[in-house]
Motif scaffolding. Structure first.
Motif, PDB file in Angstrom:
ATOM      1  N   LEU A   1       0.842  -1.201   0.000  1.00 17.25           N
ATOM      2  CA  LEU A   1       0.000   0.000   0.000  1.00 17.25           C
ATOM      3  C   LEU A   1       0.877   1.250   0.000  1.00 17.25           C
ATOM      4  CD1 LEU A   1      -2.719   1.438   0.218  1.00 17.25           C
ATOM      5  CD2 LEU A   1      -2.706   0.955   2.678  1.00 17.25           C
ATOM      6  N   GLU A   2       1.954   1.206   0.751  1.00 15.46           N
ATOM      7  CA  GLU A   2       2.878   2.353   0.774  1.00 15.46           C
ATOM      8  C   GLU A   2       3.438   2.636  -0.623  1.00 15.46           C
ATOM      9  OE1 GLU A   2       5.461   2.858   4.189  1.00 15.46           O
ATOM     10  OE2 GLU A   2       7.177   3.156   2.868  1.00 15.46           O
TER      11      GLU A   2
ATOM     12  N   MET B   1       0.621   6.611  -7.204  1.00 19.30           N
ATOM     13  CA  MET B   1      -0.708   6.824  -7.765  1.00 19.30           C
ATOM     14  C   MET B   1      -0.770   8.158  -8.508  1.00 19.30           C
ATOM     15  SD  MET B   1      -2.664   4.177  -6.676  1.00 19.30           S
ATOM     16  CE  MET B   1      -4.383   4.673  -6.878  1.00 19.30           C
TER      17      MET B   1
ATOM     18  N   SER C   1      -9.530  -1.534  -1.164  1.00 16.01           N
ATOM     19  CA  SER C   1      -8.887  -2.295  -0.086  1.00 16.01           C
ATOM     20  C   SER C   1      -9.652  -3.591   0.099  1.00 16.01           C
ATOM     21  CB  SER C   1      -8.893  -1.484   1.212  1.00 16.01           C
ATOM     22  OG  SER C   1      -8.150  -0.301   1.053  1.00 16.01           O
TER      23      SER C   1
ATOM     24  N   GLY D   1      -7.781  -6.751   0.827  1.00  9.86           N
ATOM     25  CA  GLY D   1      -7.090  -7.555   1.823  1.00  9.86           C
ATOM     26  C   GLY D   1      -5.819  -6.858   2.258  1.00  9.86           C
ATOM     27  N   MET D   2      -5.379  -7.144   3.486  1.00  9.71           N
ATOM     28  CA  MET D   2      -4.134  -6.562   4.003  1.00  9.71           C
ATOM     29  C   MET D   2      -3.377  -7.661   4.737  1.00  9.71           C
ATOM     30  SD  MET D   2      -5.186  -2.731   5.282  1.00  9.71           S
ATOM     31  CE  MET D   2      -6.086  -1.592   4.183  1.00  9.71           C
TER      32      MET D   2
ATOM     33  N   THR E   1      -0.551  -7.246   7.256  1.00  6.96           N
ATOM     34  CA  THR E   1      -0.740  -6.743   8.620  1.00  6.96           C
ATOM     35  C   THR E   1      -1.714  -7.570   9.448  1.00  6.96           C
ATOM     36  OG1 THR E   1      -2.366  -5.175   7.739  1.00  6.96           O
ATOM     37  CG2 THR E   1      -0.143  -4.362   8.073  1.00  6.96           C
TER      38      THR E   1
ATOM     39  N   ALA F   1       3.315   0.044  11.815  1.00  4.93           N
ATOM     40  CA  ALA F   1       2.272   0.217  10.836  1.00  4.93           C
ATOM     41  C   ALA F   1       2.753   0.934   9.587  1.00  4.93           C
ATOM     42  CB  ALA F   1       1.129   1.002  11.449  1.00  4.93           C
ATOM     43  N   ALA F   2       3.050   0.188   8.546  1.00  3.39           N
ATOM     44  CA  ALA F   2       3.094   0.799   7.235  1.00  3.39           C
ATOM     45  C   ALA F   2       1.656   1.060   6.847  1.00  3.39           C
ATOM     46  CB  ALA F   2       3.766  -0.129   6.245  1.00  3.39           C
ATOM     47  N   PRO F   3       1.295   1.903   5.915  1.00  2.00           N
ATOM     48  CA  PRO F   3       2.212   2.764   5.185  1.00  2.00           C
ATOM     49  C   PRO F   3       2.609   4.010   5.989  1.00  2.00           C
ATOM     50  CG  PRO F   3       0.000   3.202   4.505  1.00  2.00           C
ATOM     51  CD  PRO F   3      -0.084   2.080   5.493  1.00  2.00           C
ATOM     52  N   ARG F   4       3.828   4.491   5.693  1.00  2.00           N
ATOM     53  CA  ARG F   4       4.302   5.691   6.379  1.00  2.00           C
ATOM     54  C   ARG F   4       3.924   6.968   5.631  1.00  2.00           C
ATOM     55  NH1 ARG F   4      10.272   3.420   6.148  1.00  2.00           N
ATOM     56  NH2 ARG F   4       9.333   2.895   4.143  1.00  2.00           N
TER      57      ARG F   4
ATOM     58  N   LEU G   1       0.756   7.988   4.388  1.00  2.00           N
ATOM     59  CA  LEU G   1      -0.691   8.078   4.203  1.00  2.00           C
ATOM     60  C   LEU G   1      -1.138   9.485   3.814  1.00  2.00           C
ATOM     61  CD1 LEU G   1      -2.909   5.939   4.418  1.00  2.00           C
ATOM     62  CD2 LEU G   1      -3.312   6.674   6.755  1.00  2.00           C
TER      63      LEU G   1
ATOM     64  N   GLU H   1      -0.288  11.015   1.414  1.00  2.00           N
ATOM     65  CA  GLU H   1      -0.483  11.054  -0.047  1.00  2.00           C
ATOM     66  C   GLU H   1      -1.966  10.984  -0.404  1.00  2.00           C
ATOM     67  OE1 GLU H   1       1.769  11.836  -2.036  1.00  2.00           O
ATOM     68  OE2 GLU H   1       3.660  11.297  -1.081  1.00  2.00           O
ATOM     69  N   ILE H   2      -2.761  10.385   0.489  1.00  2.00           N
ATOM     70  CA  ILE H   2      -4.218  10.380   0.292  1.00  2.00           C
ATOM     71  C   ILE H   2      -4.707  11.801   0.027  1.00  2.00           C
ATOM     72  CG2 ILE H   2      -6.414  10.138   1.544  1.00  2.00           C
ATOM     73  CD1 ILE H   2      -5.745   7.414   1.204  1.00  2.00           C
TER      74      ILE H   2
ATOM     75  N   MET I   1      -9.832   5.633  -1.025  1.00  2.00           N
ATOM     76  CA  MET I   1      -9.474   4.288  -0.571  1.00  2.00           C
ATOM     77  C   MET I   1     -10.763   3.711  -0.005  1.00  2.00           C
ATOM     78  SD  MET I   1      -6.256   3.611   1.877  1.00  2.00           S
ATOM     79  CE  MET I   1      -6.173   2.186   2.924  1.00  2.00           C
TER      80      MET I   1
END
Lengths: 333, 333
Positions: free
Chosen positions: B227-228, B234, B242, B244-245, B248, B255-258, B260, B262-263, B270
């Motif tokens: 996801l990161e 993108m 989203s 599946g993850m 994690t 917790a990735a993503p570092r 976020l 960028e949203i 998402m």
């Protein structure tokens, strides 16, 4: 004789989110006022959380360039004009940046009409980009008055506008969070939240759960720990509008939220927004907001830092949240 | 004389994502077949990434309860019937869980018609929930054939269906990622990606950038580091579905993503999805998928673990990705 402007340039990029010592004040002759332009003497400059990633270059958005004046919105009076749409003495909202005098394209400057009750800097706050951001964010979230709403950073310029717009539309339950008892009193007494949460006073998710059975919409101005608490308390099908993530600006982890899988299990949507994509909504926003401001139902606070030398203090205040209410500006009067 | 079923129950909740030793096999008499029900002898049981958070209780979705049989989809043959819609010998897809014999409500069992080319376990994979998940996810993402698409976990049951559905609809650029050279060869040779990325071979975001100028849609089966990398590559206005993850599941950070934020800066959306919300799309899905399966354009692999005793190995395979292609099942034949 040249007209001199004092301006703030970015001399050095911040090393981290505590480091805002890289600004420099320089004096420059302003360019001559060509046709279609005006010279403005600014009385207040915007200082904004979204500037932080543009300073630290921790963003996909255009970074501030080393040596350039800091771009920002500002309000001021026209002192010289070469455009028939604007006269000397007019008040304008413009994008002339962090300088006391700016030559700006008249087509990009908006005439404003301050009154005693609605001072010029209102157009940097609740009637400007922060207010429009609140309006757009509610639209992006497809907010209706039936939704249970949580607004983080609710004592800030955007957050306080979100709460008041939602309540003026008849929203049933609007929760606002902020840091400290003073701000929470402000949220209850002035902004008009149904429940105020002091995020420094305890576990955020527990506080949200105490205030509501579940959130339909989360308006995120903070990110990080606040987003994590929202993910833990959203109803199935809830909507998150991602407006700001000040908690993580200028950082690269550790990365909250730790519970992003809730996006799947609760079937949430999370949508990022920038107000600049939605300027066509400005007329609709003003039609709703101006009467509310005039009748006192859309109140706004301004936190002032005095003079161009105060920008580092302004950012420190934004990041810590200490003592800050509503819109933060650099006051040049 | 009682009919005995062997079943897998959850005796103890996993302590972490390496710990799947808490299953126990028990023998129980199956209940009598009441009116409207059938007794099924299952030949294959589903083993699914989304079970992991339900086992570890790291989810908002219903957890598996201690002492209960593990809920799952399964395929098998009817060996006793008390419902006129199903006859002895019929093949059915049902939700009888991890047991070799199950009494199920005939109304919840779907008649299937396996052939030599389309074996029963196909209805646990590309014609079952994983295939429908792919179909729904593309709909949630509002995917069109103009979109540049990245599918993570593309060698898995859902991912390989996403790629093939997208390509069969005329998609221009579909990138698939998986772990290891063998899987990447499978992606290129069988699944039909335009570019295969081995996430173990180097920096994921760089690999995505090498394959495309930017992503319009990211179909997330993995979360975390994947996801990161998607957030970093993108296009503005891009959509993330989203699904599946797995990276994690069963963890609580780091917790990735570092990235976020960028949203916001890329104005991404998402959206989380669960296939069970969209079962009304099954008919449309089968209308598209069955001809593709029959003509070989929607290929599917099955990774088999033999016997009820093999479930811990199955989860280890899901989590590591090692040696796993397509749909993972417990084979009871």
């Amino acid at each position: 004789m040249d007209v001199i402007a004092r301006e703030v340039i970015l001399a050095r990029r911040p090393a981290n989110r505590q480091d805002f010592g890289g600004f420099e004040i320089v004096e420059r002759a302003v360019p001559s006022v060509r046709a279609g332009h005006v010279l403005v003497e600014s009385t207040a400059l915007s200082i904004d959380p979204s500037m932080i990633p543009r300073l630290t270059a921790d963003t996909y958005a255009p970074k501030f360039a080393i040596g350039d004046v800091i771009e920002s919105r500002a309000v001021g009076r026209v002192i010289e004009t070469a455009d028939e749409r604007l006269s000397v003495g007019d008040w304008v909202l413009h994008s002339g940046g962090w300088r006391d005098r700016a030559v700006v394209d008249a087509a990009t400057a908006s005439l404003i009409e301050p009154t005693d009750a609605v001072p010029p800097e209102t157009w940097l706050g609740v009637l400007g980009a922060p207010g429009l951001t609140a309006f757009v964010g509610l639209a992006v979230a497809e907010f209706t008055s039936d939704d249970v709403l949580w607004v983080s950073g609710a004592a800030g310029a955007v957050g306080s506008a979100v709460v008041q717009l939602a309540k003026s539309r008849g929203a049933g339950t609007v929760i606002g969070s902020a840091g400290g008892a003073d701000k929470c009193r402000y949220l209850t007494d002035v902004v008009g939240v149904d429940a105020a949460i002091d995020y420094r006073a305890g576990d955020l998710a527990s506080a949200v759960r105490s205030a509501t059975d579940g959130l339909d919409v989360y308006f995120d101005n903070i990110g990080g720990s606040h987003l994590e608490a929202a993910l833990a308390t959203m109803n199935v099908g809830g909507r998150i509008v991602s407006c700001g993530m000040i908690e993580t600006y200028g950082t690269r982890g550790p990365a909250a939220p730790r519970n992003l899988t809730e996006i799947i299990t609760r079937r949430l949507s999370m949508t990022g927004m920038l107000v600049t994509d939605h300027l066509e909504m400005r007329a609709a926003f003003l039609a709703e907001a101006v009467p509310l401001v005039e009748s006192g139902r859309l109140a706004s606070e301004t936190t002032r830092f005095s003079g161009l030398e105060s920008v580092a203090d302004g950012f420190a205040s934004l990041l810590s949240g200490d003592g800050k209410l509503g819109k933060t500006v650099i006051d040049l009067t």
